[in-house]
Design a protein around this motif. Structure first.
Motif, PDB file in Angstrom:
ATOM      1  N   ASN A 147       4.501 -39.987  20.877  1.00 18.03           N
ATOM      2  CA  ASN A 147       5.020 -40.558  19.633  1.00 18.03           C
ATOM      3  C   ASN A 147       6.341 -39.839  19.325  1.00 18.03           C
ATOM      4  O   ASN A 147       6.749 -38.938  20.069  1.00 18.03           O
ATOM      5  CB  ASN A 147       3.993 -40.468  18.498  1.00 18.03           C
ATOM      6  N   LEU A 148       7.006 -40.234  18.243  1.00 18.97           N
ATOM      7  CA  LEU A 148       8.355 -39.693  18.024  1.00 18.97           C
ATOM      8  C   LEU A 148       8.368 -38.171  17.824  1.00 18.97           C
ATOM      9  O   LEU A 148       9.208 -37.488  18.431  1.00 18.97           O
ATOM     10  CB  LEU A 148       9.049 -40.430  16.869  1.00 18.97           C
ATOM     11  N   PRO A 149       7.436 -37.594  17.035  1.00 16.49           N
ATOM     12  CA  PRO A 149       7.434 -36.118  16.927  1.00 16.49           C
ATOM     13  C   PRO A 149       7.165 -35.441  18.277  1.00 16.49           C
ATOM     14  O   PRO A 149       7.781 -34.412  18.599  1.00 16.49           O
ATOM     15  CB  PRO A 149       6.299 -35.830  15.934  1.00 16.49           C
ATOM     16  N   VAL A 177       8.603 -43.547  30.629  1.00 10.95           N
ATOM     17  CA  VAL A 177       8.275 -43.054  29.280  1.00 10.95           C
ATOM     18  C   VAL A 177       8.089 -44.254  28.360  1.00 10.95           C
ATOM     19  O   VAL A 177       8.899 -45.183  28.383  1.00 10.95           O
ATOM     20  CB  VAL A 177       9.426 -42.181  28.729  1.00 10.95           C
ATOM     21  N   LEU A 178       7.016 -44.218  27.582  1.00 13.35           N
ATOM     22  CA  LEU A 178       6.865 -45.189  26.494  1.00 13.35           C
ATOM     23  C   LEU A 178       6.929 -44.386  25.198  1.00 13.35           C
ATOM     24  O   LEU A 178       5.962 -43.692  24.841  1.00 13.35           O
ATOM     25  CB  LEU A 178       5.524 -45.926  26.598  1.00 13.35           C
ATOM     26  N   ALA A 179       8.078 -44.468  24.531  1.00 14.16           N
ATOM     27  CA  ALA A 179       8.244 -43.733  23.267  1.00 14.16           C
ATOM     28  C   ALA A 179       7.698 -44.620  22.154  1.00 14.16           C
ATOM     29  O   ALA A 179       8.246 -45.691  21.880  1.00 14.16           O
ATOM     30  CB  ALA A 179       9.712 -43.419  23.037  1.00 14.16           C
ATOM     31  N   LYS A 180       6.606 -44.175  21.522  1.00 22.49           N
ATOM     32  CA  LYS A 180       5.916 -45.028  20.549  1.00 22.49           C
ATOM     33  C   LYS A 180       6.605 -44.929  19.193  1.00 22.49           C
ATOM     34  O   LYS A 180       6.844 -43.842  18.690  1.00 22.49           O
ATOM     35  CB  LYS A 180       4.458 -44.584  20.420  1.00 22.49           C
ATOM     36  N   GLY A 181       6.889 -46.101  18.612  1.00 26.38           N
ATOM     37  CA  GLY A 181       7.686 -46.122  17.385  1.00 26.38           C
ATOM     38  C   GLY A 181       6.881 -46.097  16.104  1.00 26.38           C
ATOM     39  O   GLY A 181       7.451 -46.207  15.026  1.00 26.38           O
ATOM     40  N   GLY A 182       5.589 -45.930  16.185  1.00 22.78           N
ATOM     41  CA  GLY A 182       4.734 -46.030  14.990  1.00 22.78           C
ATOM     42  C   GLY A 182       5.056 -45.026  13.907  1.00 22.78           C
ATOM     43  O   GLY A 182       4.788 -45.275  12.734  1.00 22.78           O
ATOM     44  N   HIS A 183       5.654 -43.869  14.279  1.00 26.15           N
ATOM     45  CA  HIS A 183       5.944 -42.860  13.265  1.00 26.15           C
ATOM     46  C   HIS A 183       7.248 -43.120  12.524  1.00 26.15           C
ATOM     47  O   HIS A 183       7.636 -42.334  11.672  1.00 26.15           O
ATOM     48  CB  HIS A 183       5.993 -41.463  13.902  1.00 26.15           C
ATOM     49  N   ASN A 184       7.951 -44.198  12.902  1.00 19.67           N
ATOM     50  CA  ASN A 184       9.148 -44.562  12.142  1.00 19.67           C
ATOM     51  C   ASN A 184       8.680 -45.283  10.874  1.00 19.67           C
ATOM     52  O   ASN A 184       8.225 -46.413  10.939  1.00 19.67           O
ATOM     53  CB  ASN A 184      10.019 -45.485  13.012  1.00 19.67           C
ATOM     54  N   PRO A 185       8.769 -44.625   9.708  1.00 16.32           N
ATOM     55  CA  PRO A 185       8.102 -45.163   8.513  1.00 16.32           C
ATOM     56  C   PRO A 185       8.830 -46.341   7.881  1.00 16.32           C
ATOM     57  O   PRO A 185       8.285 -47.008   7.021  1.00 16.32           O
ATOM     58  CB  PRO A 185       8.106 -43.959   7.557  1.00 16.32           C
ATOM     59  N   THR A 188       8.624 -52.689   9.070  1.00 14.32           N
ATOM     60  CA  THR A 188       7.397 -53.480   8.981  1.00 14.32           C
ATOM     61  C   THR A 188       6.905 -53.818  10.380  1.00 14.32           C
ATOM     62  O   THR A 188       5.777 -54.240  10.564  1.00 14.32           O
ATOM     63  CB  THR A 188       7.632 -54.801   8.217  1.00 14.32           C
ATOM     64  N   ASP A 189       7.800 -53.662  11.369  1.00 15.64           N
ATOM     65  CA  ASP A 189       7.414 -53.849  12.770  1.00 15.64           C
ATOM     66  C   ASP A 189       7.370 -52.492  13.456  1.00 15.64           C
ATOM     67  O   ASP A 189       8.030 -51.554  13.010  1.00 15.64           O
ATOM     68  CB  ASP A 189       8.457 -54.705  13.500  1.00 15.64           C
ATOM     69  N   ILE A 190       6.616 -52.426  14.540  1.00 13.10           N
ATOM     70  CA  ILE A 190       6.623 -51.207  15.357  1.00 13.10           C
ATOM     71  C   ILE A 190       7.240 -51.570  16.702  1.00 13.10           C
ATOM     72  O   ILE A 190       6.797 -52.524  17.351  1.00 13.10           O
ATOM     73  CB  ILE A 190       5.192 -50.685  15.572  1.00 13.10           C
ATOM     74  N   THR A 216      -5.402 -44.045  17.674  1.00 18.12           N
ATOM     75  CA  THR A 216      -4.570 -45.126  18.243  1.00 18.12           C
ATOM     76  C   THR A 216      -3.891 -44.698  19.556  1.00 18.12           C
ATOM     77  O   THR A 216      -3.848 -45.467  20.514  1.00 18.12           O
ATOM     78  CB  THR A 216      -3.475 -45.593  17.251  1.00 18.12           C
ATOM     79  N   GLY A 217      -3.365 -43.471  19.579  1.00 19.62           N
ATOM     80  CA  GLY A 217      -2.674 -43.007  20.792  1.00 19.62           C
ATOM     81  C   GLY A 217      -3.635 -42.903  21.969  1.00 19.62           C
ATOM     82  O   GLY A 217      -3.295 -43.259  23.110  1.00 19.62           O
TER      83      GLY A 217
END
Ligand SMILES: Cc1ncc(COP(=O)(O)OP(=O)(O)O)c(N)n1
Ligand SMILES: Cc1nc(C(=O)O)sc1CCOP(=O)(O)O
Ligand SMILES: [Mg+2]
Length: 503
Positions: A147-149, A177-185, A188-190, A216-217
Motif C-alpha cells: 500500500n502507499l505507506p 509492483v502493484l502499488a495499491k491506492g486505497g490509502h489515498n483518502p 471516490t475511486d481506488i 483486504t491486503g
C-alpha cells in the motif's frame, strides 16, 4: 467401483501469520485459496493475539519450526504459487530469503508478496532491519503489493510520485509492483498502479465505503496468487484478484466491535466487480456506440474468399466472415466489394476481417478486429458508418479492454489448439470460457479456435451466443454438409442448454 478422477487442485502456500480474529492473515488467505479452487497450505511465521480492534501481542515461531514447515511442504505438497504476508521477525525473513534463493528456480513457483509492515489497526511491524530484509527479498518476487505507506518505506522516497517509487522497487529486483491506492483518502475511486519491466497500467474501481474491511491486503495478494496457480498470466491474475476483493468487500459483514470481515465467495463473474483498465490502448468507459447484432449470432463460419461465400451463403449462415490474408490491395478490394454485394443479395450478415476501410466503403454489416488491429483502426469512423464491431480477446485484460470499447460482440479465443493460425497465447479451455462468457452476460460472445462437431456441445454449454469455425467447415471433404450439420447441432444444443439452465 470407479470414481471419476477430478482435476487436481493447484497447491498454494501462504507464508504469513495467524490472526486469531479470523479476518486477516493465514485465516483469510486459506479462505481465499479455498473459495477460488486451490488447496491451501500454511507456513506460520508468527501468532498474533488479535481481535477486531487491536493486535494485543505477537510472537514469532522459532527459525527451526519455520524452516521445518517449508521443507516438509516442499517434499510433499510443492506449490504452484506462494503468497507471503506478515513476517514480523528479522531472523525468519532472512531465512526465507535464503530458502527462496535455493528453491525458487528449481521448483518454478510464483511468489506474490504483500509486505505487511503495519496493521490496519495501526500496529507498526516495520523496523529498519525488517525493511532492509524486505529489500533483499525483492529479486525473488514475481509481484509485490505494497500500500502507499509500505511503498514509501520500501522505496525510501516517500515524496516521489507513486510510479517513481514503484519503478525503484523493480530496479531493486522485483519483477512487478502493484502499488495499491486505497490509502489515498481523497478519491471516490481506488486506482492501483501496476509497473513491470514491460508494462504499466492502472486498475480503477469505485471505493466501497465499509467498516467491514479487515484483511483486504491479505485477500488481494492471496487471490492473485491463486489465479497465478491456475495458470493465468500475471495481468489477468491482478484483474481476478481485484474483482474477488471487490466482491468480498461488497458482501463484507461485521464481527466484533471493530472492523468487520470480508465475505469469501467464489470466482468473480459479475462485471460490476471488475476494475476498469487504464493504459496504452484502453479507454475507461465506452465513448462510442456500435450497432447491435439484432439477432443471436449462432454458427459463424469464417472463410477466405468470395468462392467460399458463394458456396455457403445459399445455406443461410446466421453470420459469416470474410477473412482474407493474402493478395494485392486491389484484389482484396475486389473481393470485399463482391462479398458485400453477395451478402446484400442474400440479406445475410457479413463481417469483414481486418479491412475496416473497405468494410465502411462498401457498407458491410460489420468489421472484425483483433487487439493489434484496434490500435490502427479509426473506431469512431466505424461507429459513425453504422457498422457492427466484433473484437478478438484471449485474456481477462483483453476482454476488459474490449468491453470498454462497447463493441457489438466479443470473440473469446482460442479455446482449443488450432492449426489454422499461429497463436501467441495458450488455448483457454472450457473453464475459462465459462468465466469469460459469464462476464459478458450483456453483450454477445463468440467462441473460436479448434472447435469441431465433437466439441460443439461442450462449447455451447459454456454460455456463448455463437461459435466461429474455420477448418471444421473448409477442411472437410464435404464442407456444405459439415456446415449444415454444425448449424443444426448448434441450434439443438442451444435449445437443450437453455432448457437445462431453466430446469
Ligand atoms: C470471430 C473471430 N474471432 C477472432 C478472430 C481473429 O481476429 P484477429 O485476432 O484480428 O486475427 P486475424 O483473424 O486477423 O488473424 C476472427 N477473425 N474472427
Ligand atoms: C482466426 C482465428 N482467430 C482465433 C483467435 O483465437 O482469435 S483462432 C482462429 C482460427 C480458428 O480456426 P479453426 O476453427 O480452424 O481452429
Ligand atoms: Mg485481425
Amino acid at each position: 467401483m470407479h470414481r471419476p478422477v477430478a482435476d487436481p487442485k493447484p497447491v498454494v502456500w501462504t507464508i504469513a501469520s495467524s490472526d486469531s480474529g479470523g479476518g486477516a492473515g493465514i485465516q483469510a488467505d486459506l479462505h481465499t485459496f479455498n473459495a477460488l479452487g486451490c488447496h491451501g497450505c500454511s507456513v506460520i511465521a508468527a501468532i498474533t493475539a488479535q481481535n477486531s480492534t487491536d493486535v494485543l501481542s505477537t510472537e514469532a515461531v522459532s527459525p527451526a519450526i519455520f524452516i521445518a514447515q517449508l521443507n516438509c511442504l516442499l517434499n510433499d505438497l510443492p506449490p504452484k504459487a506462494i503468497k507471503i504476508g506478515l513476517i514480523p521477525d528479522v531472523q525468519l525473513l532472512q531465512q526465507l530469503v535464503l530458502w527462496l534463493a535455493e528453491h525458487k528456480a528449481k521448483h518454478r513457483f510464483s511468489v506474490i508478496a504483500d509486505p505487511v509492515l503495519s496493521s490496519s489497526t495501526g500496529v507498526n511491524f516495520a523496523s529498519e532491519q525488517l525493511i532492509s530484509n524486505w529489500q533483499q527479498l525483492l529479486p525473488l518476487l514475481d509481484l509485490i503489493t505494497p500500500n502507499l505507506p509500505e511503498l514509501a518505506l520500501l522505496s525510501g522516497m516517500p515524496d516521489a510520485p507513486v510510479a517513481s517509487q514503484a519503478l525503484l522497487l523493480t530496479q531493486a529486483g522485483a519483477a512487478a509492483v502493484l502499488a495499491k491506492g486505497g490509502h489515498n483518502p481523497d478519491s471516490t475511486d481506488i486506482t492501483d498502479c501496476y509497473i513491470s519491466d514491460s508494462a504499466s497500467f492502472g486498475l480503477t474501481q469505485p471505493r466501497i465505503t465499509t467498516a467491514n474491511n479487515h484483511g483486504t491486503g491479505c485477500v488481494l495478494s492471496s487471490a492473485i496468487a491463486v489465479a497465478c496457480a491456475h495458470g493465468y498470466p500475471l495481468h489477468d491474475a491482478l484483474i481476478v484478484g481485484r474483482a474477488y476483493l471487490q466482491q468480498a468487500l461488497a458482501q463484507g459483514y461485521p464481527t466484533g466491535k471493530g472492523a468487520g470481515c470480508l465475505q469469501h465467495h467464489s470466482w468473480p463473474i459479475d462485471y460490476r466487480y471488475f476494475p476498469k483498465l487504464h493504459g496504452p490502448g484502453t479507454i475507461p468507459e465506452p465513448l462510442l456506440r456500435f450497432a447491435s447484432m439484432a439477432a443471436p449470432i449462432g454458427l459463424y463460419p469464417i472463410v477466405d474468399s468470395v468462392q467460399w461465400l458463394k458456396r455457403l451463403l445459399p445455406l443461410e449462415p446466421d453470420v459469416i466472415q470474410l477473412r482474407i490474408k493474402l493478395g494485392s490491395a486491389s484484389e482484396i478490394e475486389q473481393q470485399v466489394a463482391q462479398a458485400v454485394q453477395l451478402s446484400n443479395d442474400y440479406k445475410l450478415r457479413l463481417f469483414i476481417n481486418d479491412h475496416w476501410q473497405l468494410a465502411i466503403k462498401y457498407g458491410a454489416y460489420g468489421v472484425h478486429l483483433g487487439q493489434q488491429d484496434l490500435n490502427e483502426a479509426d473506431l469512431p469512423a466505424i461507429a459513425a458508418a453504422g457498422l457492427r464491431l466484433g473484437i478478438s480477446t484471449h485474456s481477462y485484460a483483453e476482454l476488459l479492454r474490449a468491453r470498454q470499447l462497447g463493441p457489438s460482440y466479443i470473440a473469446l479465443g482460442h479455446i482449443f489448439a488450432t492449426q489454422t493460425k499461429q497463436m501467441p497465447s495458450r488455448p483457454q479451455g472450457l473453464q475459462r470460457l465459462v468465466h469469460y462468457a459469464a462476464l459478458c452476460r450483456d453483450i454477445p460472445t463468440v467462441a473460436i479456435g479448434g472447435i469441431d462437431m465433437l466439441r460443439l456441445q461442450a462449447v455451447v454449454n459454456c454460455g456463448v451466443d455463437g461459435v466461429a469455425v474455420v477448418s471444421a467447415i473448409t477442411a472437410q471433404t464435404d464442407p456444405e454438409h459439415a456446415f449444415v450439420q454444425l448449424k443444426n447441432q448448434f441450434q439443438q444444443y442451444k435449445v437443450e442448454s437453455r432448457y437445462a439452465h431453466n430446469a
